[in-house]
Design an enzyme around this catalytic site. Sequence first.
Site, PDB file in Angstrom:
ATOM      1  CE1 TYR A  13      -5.578  -2.926  -2.779  1.00 12.86           C
ATOM      2  CE2 TYR A  13      -5.222  -4.859  -1.396  1.00 12.86           C
ATOM      3  CZ  TYR A  13      -5.831  -5.002  -2.401  1.00 12.86           C
ATOM      4  OH  TYR A  13      -6.079  -5.181  -3.948  1.00 12.86           O
ATOM      5  CE  LYS A  36      -8.088  -8.371  -4.253  1.00 17.15           C
ATOM      6  NZ  LYS A  36      -7.760  -8.532  -5.521  1.00 17.15           N
TER       7      LYS A  36
END
Length: 260
Positions: free
Chosen positions: A158, A165
């Site tokens: 990720y 995020k």
Amino acid sequence: MGILEGKKILVTGVLTDASIGFHVARVAQEQGAEVVLTAYPRPTLTARTAKRLPTGRDNPPPVVELDVTNAEQLAGLADELRGHGFDRLDGVVHAIGFAPQTALGGNFLETTWEDVAIALHSSAYSLKSLTMACMPLMKEGGSVVGLDFDATKAWPVYDWMGVAKAGLESCSRYLAKYLGPQGIRVNLVAAGPLATMAAKSIPGFEGMTEMWPQVAPLGWDIKDSEPTARACAALLSDWFPATTGEIVHVDGGLHAVGAA
């Protein structure tokens, strides 16, 4: 009568009927809301997808082209929405996230600042810029809901999207602080991995989708966006009048446990 009866909701991030934003818009309509969609980068595809919502082909929601990194489009958003009959907004759904391929898939140490900046602008700062663009239509308060992926851990592959995020989560707290006095709530829904086009574009992301159902206490179906959409609808409604700056996890409970 649904929990969103009479509310006007803007939903971003609808590309296909696999998009989380599509299911949020669907549940919002089922709960009585009037919906407007924003589209980028393919407004014609979003317009076609909009016809699959409950209002159907004969009465699809309006679609407004919006690149959340484009200052000119953001500045004109309120007027554009008024032109479609949205003289106010009761809710805004931020379902936007993007990072170049070089910022994903294990390239963390090699990613250039230029690509990191794109990820942060598109995926984190855009929560603030979208909210501020909608503010002229939220004079009576309302609810902003963003789609998140748990940023408390460093997930495999990720990479810089995970950092983005984390920025999104922090941004939502600051927005909650500064907009609370105006009656605007800002919350996030941290969903488990779902089979969206965005997820499929992350190299190696299938590793998480294989692990998640095995570890999550409630199990997890990567093809079922309904629980996530319902959580968003609940936060958009009046059922959480004193909740802001919160992250609601809709992930089968995986965030709460360690290894299987």
